[in-house]
Design an enzyme around this catalytic site. Sequence first.
Site, PDB file in Angstrom:
ATOM      1  N   CYS A   1      13.313  12.423   5.494  1.00 64.92           N
ATOM      2  CA  CYS A   1      13.389  11.973   6.893  1.00 64.92           C
ATOM      3  C   CYS A   1      14.667  12.476   7.547  1.00 64.92           C
ATOM      4  O   CYS A   1      14.721  12.659   8.765  1.00 64.92           O
ATOM      5  CB  CYS A   1      13.356  10.448   6.962  1.00 64.92           C
ATOM      6  SG  CYS A   1      11.954   9.694   6.115  1.00 64.92           S
TER       7      CYS A   1
ATOM      8  N   LYS B   1       0.846  -1.191   0.000  1.00 64.73           N
ATOM      9  CA  LYS B   1       0.000   0.000   0.000  1.00 64.73           C
ATOM     10  C   LYS B   1       0.883   1.244   0.000  1.00 64.73           C
ATOM     11  O   LYS B   1       1.575   1.529   0.975  1.00 64.73           O
ATOM     12  CB  LYS B   1      -0.918   0.046   1.223  1.00 64.73           C
ATOM     13  CG  LYS B   1      -1.818   1.300   1.247  1.00 64.73           C
ATOM     14  CD  LYS B   1      -2.247   1.657   2.621  1.00 64.73           C
ATOM     15  CE  LYS B   1      -2.664   3.104   2.831  1.00 64.73           C
ATOM     16  NZ  LYS B   1      -2.400   4.093   1.829  1.00 64.73           N
TER      17      LYS B   1
ATOM     18  N   GLU C   1       8.707  17.280  14.977  1.00 69.75           N
ATOM     19  CA  GLU C   1       8.977  17.080  13.553  1.00 69.75           C
ATOM     20  C   GLU C   1       7.918  17.802  12.731  1.00 69.75           C
ATOM     21  O   GLU C   1       6.719  17.553  12.887  1.00 69.75           O
ATOM     22  CB  GLU C   1       8.974  15.593  13.203  1.00 69.75           C
ATOM     23  CG  GLU C   1       9.319  15.335  11.742  1.00 69.75           C
ATOM     24  CD  GLU C   1       9.188  13.879  11.351  1.00 69.75           C
ATOM     25  OE1 GLU C   1      10.035  13.407  10.572  1.00 69.75           O
ATOM     26  OE2 GLU C   1       8.251  13.213  11.821  1.00 69.75           O
TER      27      GLU C   1
ATOM     28  N   GLU D   1      11.201   2.552   9.539  1.00 69.48           N
ATOM     29  CA  GLU D   1      11.948   3.808   9.660  1.00 69.48           C
ATOM     30  C   GLU D   1      10.904   4.904   9.703  1.00 69.48           C
ATOM     31  O   GLU D   1      10.023   4.980   8.844  1.00 69.48           O
ATOM     32  CB  GLU D   1      12.899   3.982   8.477  1.00 69.48           C
ATOM     33  CG  GLU D   1      13.850   5.161   8.644  1.00 69.48           C
ATOM     34  CD  GLU D   1      13.389   6.395   7.904  1.00 69.48           C
ATOM     35  OE1 GLU D   1      13.083   7.403   8.582  1.00 69.48           O
ATOM     36  OE2 GLU D   1      13.326   6.371   6.670  1.00 69.48           O
TER      37      GLU D   1
ATOM     38  N   GLY E   1       7.291   5.831   7.491  1.00 71.89           N
ATOM     39  CA  GLY E   1       6.212   6.788   7.699  1.00 71.89           C
ATOM     40  C   GLY E   1       6.337   7.442   9.054  1.00 71.89           C
ATOM     41  O   GLY E   1       7.430   7.544   9.605  1.00 71.89           O
ATOM     42  N   SER E   2       5.216   7.850   9.615  1.00 71.99           N
ATOM     43  CA  SER E   2       5.245   8.603  10.865  1.00 71.99           C
ATOM     44  C   SER E   2       5.434   7.693  12.066  1.00 71.99           C
ATOM     45  O   SER E   2       5.037   6.522  12.064  1.00 71.99           O
ATOM     46  CB  SER E   2       3.949   9.405  11.035  1.00 71.99           C
ATOM     47  OG  SER E   2       2.888   8.567  11.448  1.00 71.99           O
ATOM     48  N   THR E   3       6.024   8.255  13.100  1.00 69.64           N
ATOM     49  CA  THR E   3       6.241   7.513  14.341  1.00 69.64           C
ATOM     50  C   THR E   3       4.917   7.082  14.957  1.00 69.64           C
ATOM     51  O   THR E   3       4.776   5.946  15.435  1.00 69.64           O
ATOM     52  CB  THR E   3       7.035   8.380  15.332  1.00 69.64           C
ATOM     53  OG1 THR E   3       8.306   8.672  14.765  1.00 69.64           O
ATOM     54  CG2 THR E   3       7.234   7.672  16.654  1.00 69.64           C
TER      55      THR E   3
ATOM     56  N   VAL F   1       1.995   6.445  13.554  1.00 73.54           N
ATOM     57  CA  VAL F   1       1.402   5.327  12.824  1.00 73.54           C
ATOM     58  C   VAL F   1       2.150   4.035  13.124  1.00 73.54           C
ATOM     59  O   VAL F   1       1.543   2.984  13.368  1.00 73.54           O
ATOM     60  CB  VAL F   1       1.393   5.616  11.305  1.00 73.54           C
ATOM     61  CG1 VAL F   1       1.007   4.360  10.514  1.00 73.54           C
ATOM     62  CG2 VAL F   1       0.432   6.753  10.987  1.00 73.54           C
TER      63      VAL F   1
END
Length: 543
Positions: free
Chosen positions: A327, A212, A425, A293, A265-267, A269
């Site tokens: 990132c 996805k 962030e 990551e 992606g985001s921390t 999530v």
Amino acid sequence: MPKGIFNVPIAENEPVLSYAPDTTERAELKKALGTLMNVELDIPMYIGGKEVRTDNKISIHPPHKHSHCLGYYHQGDETHVHMAIDAALKAKDAWTKLSWEHRAAIFLKAADLVAGPYRAKINAATMLGQSKNAYQAEIDAACEYADFLRFNVQYMTDIYAEQPESAPGMWNRVEYRPLEGFVFALTPFNFTSIAGNLPMAPALMGNTVVWKPSKTAVYSAQVLMEIFIKAGVPDGVINLVYASGPVVAQEVLSHPDFAGIHFTGSTKVFQNIWKTIGENIHNYKSYPRIVGETGGKDFIIAHKSCDALAVATGIVRGGFEYQGQKCSAASRVYIPESRSEEIVAPMLAQMAEMKMGDPTDFGNFINAVIDEASFDKLAAAIDAAKVSSEARIIAGGNYDKSKGYFIEPTVILTTNPRYATMEEELFGPVVTMYVYEDNKFEETMDILDSTSMYALTGAIFSQDRYAAELATKRLSNAAGNFYINDKPTGAVVGQQPFGGGRGSGTNDKAGSASNLMRWVSPRTIKETFVPAHDFKYPFLDKE
């Protein structure tokens, strides 16, 4: 049939083309951009080798030009996720049994397609769909992805060659089996190469994948899928679905054959995914591999001995290339008081030269941020700094979303090393700077180390080797990728394996053999040539 121990072509980094005026690659890229701008694509999902369309079509618009429609993708639901899982499981047996050299050949061909006939198309799709300038698209979509493909094949063979010692009379060997079940790849918008690597790396090692992509990177993901198909990836090995994150997560993470996730992606999530996996752990056939990551609050710290112009350039490139949406982008900077003017003046001069606008105009260094949600978050942070008693804006500070999501590169100067934008962030072209007293270098490193939950990248600028060594040791856990006298971005596959710890992820180092090891389950085999026929050992004999 003939057998052999095969040597794969030695991996080398793909040369970065310049796209300077009057070059062939510039002309080819402009032609590809023109072609894509003049057609509205109809983008299906790819499940089990079939193009799947729905009644729910979502339009795609360049972040830098709302008024233009690049095409539509077909949004799926839970039924399509089920179809993708079933297709992956159905393809599993044949793919696992395929000899490794044929898997290698498929992805080596993909590398040559990316670097060759698809180079202009994948770069153009990345420029339009993700608002990257020509150079940023080149180093990402063409070069880094070709590198991932070639180096991963080499790392795969290195892993297979890693074998144990054998004592006399026996033969020990290890086979590296793919995981049982399917792997889920959840990929980001900011790097086309990462979007391609996350499903590819597990597939190379014999796994089948449900993929996805970010909804803001479907446009280039479709080109990657076209390359996979052209390279000969069999039906069902990589299944590309477009559905909402919660819907996909619910179906994938509750399935008993879920074997692992490859995530960028985001921390937040990632932490929610980890929590869900933990809650479902009793449902799985095996313990899923969790590789991720996430974010970064990446730093630059300058020592009083630094090369001031190098620091200024490191801030500008490290903080503002691709609108700070890497990132690894520098977003917090610590500079010594005695050198501050020498650093700030050339930084401002360089920023004044940067042009912002549509990436199809090759004169623009800065383009749009990815979407309205990102724009609004960044605008709010800039507005807060404008009225804060602890901060002031010394460069930029303007924004406009009337035609595209444009945020002017912005530098905030703060008197508080724990000011909000030193910790949070933002993922955009906003850099926050703190000036420290020269004699508080070590104290400032302690503040730096404890300020953020992240530990992805960081840099020390120093001409004093003692200070450089001190920072390298003192900040050993503050960054998974650490740079001395260079910006904290631009990791190259095969040269600087990428990943960080703490809140930045599992540090499984994309672009290295250690990442590929996460997608196999080793089995040790011991064969004894002349087995024992009596239980007794010599110590049992009488004197």
